[in-house]
Write a protein that holds these residues in place. Sequence first.
Motif, short mmCIF file in Angstrom:
data_model
loop_
_atom_site.label_atom_id
_atom_site.label_comp_id
_atom_site.label_asym_id
_atom_site.label_seq_id
_atom_site.Cartn_x
_atom_site.Cartn_y
_atom_site.Cartn_z
N GLN A 114 29.11 -54.03 -40.34
CA GLN A 114 29.97 -52.89 -40.00
C GLN A 114 30.83 -53.22 -38.79
O GLN A 114 30.44 -54.01 -37.94
N ARG A 115 31.97 -52.57 -38.72
CA ARG A 115 32.78 -52.60 -37.50
C ARG A 115 32.67 -51.22 -36.86
O ARG A 115 32.80 -50.19 -37.54
N LEU A 116 32.47 -51.23 -35.55
CA LEU A 116 32.41 -49.98 -34.79
C LEU A 116 33.34 -50.08 -33.60
O LEU A 116 33.52 -51.16 -33.03
N ARG A 117 33.91 -48.96 -33.25
CA ARG A 117 34.80 -48.93 -32.09
C ARG A 117 33.97 -49.06 -30.80
O ARG A 117 33.03 -48.29 -30.59
N ASP A 118 34.32 -50.02 -29.99
CA ASP A 118 33.67 -50.21 -28.69
C ASP A 118 34.50 -49.43 -27.67
O ASP A 118 35.63 -49.81 -27.36
N PRO A 119 33.95 -48.34 -27.14
CA PRO A 119 34.74 -47.50 -26.22
C PRO A 119 35.10 -48.20 -24.91
O PRO A 119 36.08 -47.81 -24.27
N THR A 120 34.36 -49.21 -24.52
CA THR A 120 34.67 -49.88 -23.26
C THR A 120 35.95 -50.71 -23.35
O THR A 120 36.63 -50.90 -22.35
N ILE A 121 36.28 -51.20 -24.55
CA ILE A 121 37.51 -51.98 -24.71
C ILE A 121 38.54 -51.30 -25.61
O ILE A 121 39.67 -51.73 -25.70
N GLY A 122 38.11 -50.24 -26.33
CA GLY A 122 39.04 -49.50 -27.17
C GLY A 122 39.43 -50.23 -28.44
O GLY A 122 40.49 -49.98 -29.00
N PRO A 129 23.62 -57.95 -36.75
CA PRO A 129 22.22 -57.62 -36.41
C PRO A 129 21.57 -58.79 -35.67
O PRO A 129 21.89 -59.95 -35.93
N PRO A 130 20.65 -58.48 -34.77
CA PRO A 130 19.94 -59.54 -34.06
C PRO A 130 19.09 -60.35 -35.03
O PRO A 130 18.67 -59.84 -36.06
#
Length: 132
Positions: A114-122, A129-130
Amino acid sequence: MVLREGDDLFAHLEALMREEDIPSASFTGFGFAGSVTFGFFDFARGEYDPKTFLHREIAGMTGTLAWKDGAPSVHAHAAAGDATFALVGGHLLALTVGTGSLEITITRHDARLQRLRDPTIGANVLQVPPPA
Protein backbone atom coordinates in the motif's frame (compact mmCIF):
# COMPACT_ATOMS: atom_id res chain seq x y z
CA MET A 1 3.92 -6.02 -21.80
CA VAL A 2 4.38 -4.25 -25.12
CA LEU A 3 2.44 -1.04 -25.67
CA ARG A 4 1.97 0.55 -29.08
CA GLU A 5 1.47 4.04 -30.48
CA GLY A 6 -1.24 5.98 -28.65
CA ASP A 7 -1.37 3.65 -25.63
CA ASP A 8 -1.49 5.26 -22.18
CA LEU A 9 1.15 3.69 -19.90
CA PHE A 10 -0.67 4.38 -16.63
CA ALA A 11 -4.07 3.18 -17.89
CA HIS A 12 -2.56 -0.11 -19.09
CA LEU A 13 -0.62 -0.76 -15.87
CA GLU A 14 -3.66 0.05 -13.72
CA ALA A 15 -5.89 -2.22 -15.84
CA LEU A 16 -3.34 -5.04 -15.59
CA MET A 17 -3.29 -4.73 -11.79
CA ARG A 18 -7.08 -5.00 -11.62
CA GLU A 19 -7.50 -7.75 -14.24
CA GLU A 20 -4.69 -9.95 -12.88
CA ASP A 21 -5.30 -9.04 -9.22
CA ILE A 22 -1.63 -8.12 -8.81
CA PRO A 23 -0.81 -7.51 -5.12
CA SER A 24 2.29 -5.46 -6.01
CA ALA A 25 5.05 -5.46 -8.60
CA SER A 26 8.15 -3.72 -9.85
CA PHE A 27 8.80 -2.89 -13.49
CA THR A 28 11.36 -1.61 -15.95
CA GLY A 29 10.97 -0.45 -19.51
CA PHE A 30 12.19 1.46 -22.54
CA GLY A 31 10.84 2.62 -25.89
CA PHE A 32 9.17 5.59 -27.53
CA ALA A 33 7.00 8.34 -26.04
CA GLY A 34 4.86 10.60 -28.18
CA SER A 35 4.20 12.63 -25.05
CA VAL A 36 5.78 12.30 -21.62
CA THR A 37 5.10 14.44 -18.57
CA PHE A 38 7.62 14.57 -15.74
CA GLY A 39 7.09 16.18 -12.37
CA PHE A 40 9.41 17.58 -9.75
CA PHE A 41 7.90 17.42 -6.25
CA ASP A 42 7.62 20.72 -4.39
CA PHE A 43 7.55 19.68 -0.72
CA ALA A 44 6.44 23.14 0.44
CA ARG A 45 3.26 22.94 -1.67
CA GLY A 46 2.89 19.14 -1.59
CA GLU A 47 2.45 19.09 -5.39
CA TYR A 48 4.39 18.23 -8.53
CA ASP A 49 5.60 20.92 -10.92
CA PRO A 50 4.87 19.24 -14.28
CA LYS A 51 6.59 19.64 -17.63
CA THR A 52 5.57 17.83 -20.84
CA PHE A 53 7.94 16.79 -23.63
CA LEU A 54 7.05 15.48 -27.09
CA HIS A 55 8.71 12.82 -29.27
CA ARG A 56 11.17 11.35 -26.81
CA GLU A 57 12.93 8.02 -26.53
CA ILE A 58 12.63 6.47 -23.08
CA ALA A 59 16.18 5.36 -22.29
CA GLY A 60 15.16 3.76 -19.02
CA MET A 61 12.10 3.56 -16.82
CA THR A 62 11.64 1.92 -13.43
CA GLY A 63 8.77 1.81 -11.01
CA THR A 64 6.53 0.04 -8.54
CA LEU A 65 2.90 -1.01 -8.62
CA ALA A 66 0.98 -0.92 -5.34
CA TRP A 67 -2.44 0.14 -4.01
CA LYS A 68 -3.73 3.36 -2.47
CA ASP A 69 -7.25 3.69 -1.08
CA GLY A 70 -8.31 0.50 -2.89
CA ALA A 71 -7.10 1.67 -6.32
CA PRO A 72 -3.95 0.83 -8.30
CA SER A 73 -1.06 3.19 -7.64
CA VAL A 74 1.79 3.50 -10.14
CA HIS A 75 5.05 5.16 -9.09
CA ALA A 76 7.59 5.50 -11.90
CA HIS A 77 10.69 7.45 -12.86
CA ALA A 78 12.35 7.63 -16.26
CA ALA A 79 14.95 9.28 -18.44
CA ALA A 80 14.00 10.41 -21.94
CA GLY A 81 16.19 11.66 -24.76
CA ASP A 82 15.58 13.74 -27.88
CA ALA A 83 17.16 13.83 -31.34
CA THR A 84 20.07 15.93 -30.00
CA PHE A 85 20.77 13.24 -27.36
CA ALA A 86 19.79 15.63 -24.55
CA LEU A 87 18.13 13.86 -21.62
CA VAL A 88 15.34 14.92 -19.29
CA GLY A 89 13.86 12.83 -16.56
CA GLY A 90 12.35 12.39 -13.17
CA HIS A 91 9.00 11.35 -11.73
CA LEU A 92 6.59 10.18 -14.44
CA LEU A 93 3.16 11.80 -14.31
CA ALA A 94 1.95 10.64 -17.76
CA LEU A 95 3.23 8.84 -20.84
CA THR A 96 1.58 8.16 -24.18
CA VAL A 97 3.49 5.80 -26.48
CA GLY A 98 4.82 7.33 -29.69
CA THR A 99 5.69 5.77 -33.05
CA GLY A 100 7.14 2.37 -32.26
CA SER A 101 6.55 0.63 -28.96
CA LEU A 102 7.21 0.71 -25.24
CA GLU A 103 8.50 -2.59 -23.79
CA ILE A 104 7.86 -3.24 -20.10
CA THR A 105 9.07 -6.11 -17.93
CA ILE A 106 6.92 -6.62 -14.84
CA THR A 107 7.96 -8.65 -11.79
CA ARG A 108 5.01 -9.62 -9.61
CA HIS A 109 5.41 -9.72 -5.82
CA ASP A 110 3.32 -11.76 -3.35
CA ALA A 111 2.75 -9.06 -0.73
CA ARG A 112 -0.08 -6.59 -1.29
CA LEU A 113 1.73 -3.28 -0.79
CA GLN A 114 0.00 0.00 0.00
CA ARG A 115 0.94 3.64 -0.40
CA LEU A 116 0.01 5.97 2.43
CA ARG A 117 0.40 9.70 2.73
CA ASP A 118 3.20 10.60 5.12
CA PRO A 119 2.05 13.82 6.82
CA THR A 120 5.59 14.81 7.81
CA ILE A 121 6.66 15.17 4.15
CA GLY A 122 3.26 15.55 2.46
CA ALA A 123 3.88 12.75 -0.04
CA ASN A 124 2.74 9.18 -0.60
CA VAL A 125 5.19 6.55 0.64
CA LEU A 126 5.24 2.83 -0.13
CA GLN A 127 4.59 0.79 3.01
CA VAL A 128 6.79 -2.30 3.23
CA PRO A 129 6.01 -4.80 6.01
CA PRO A 130 8.87 -5.58 8.37
CA PRO A 131 10.68 -8.88 7.79
CA ALA A 132 9.13 -11.86 9.56
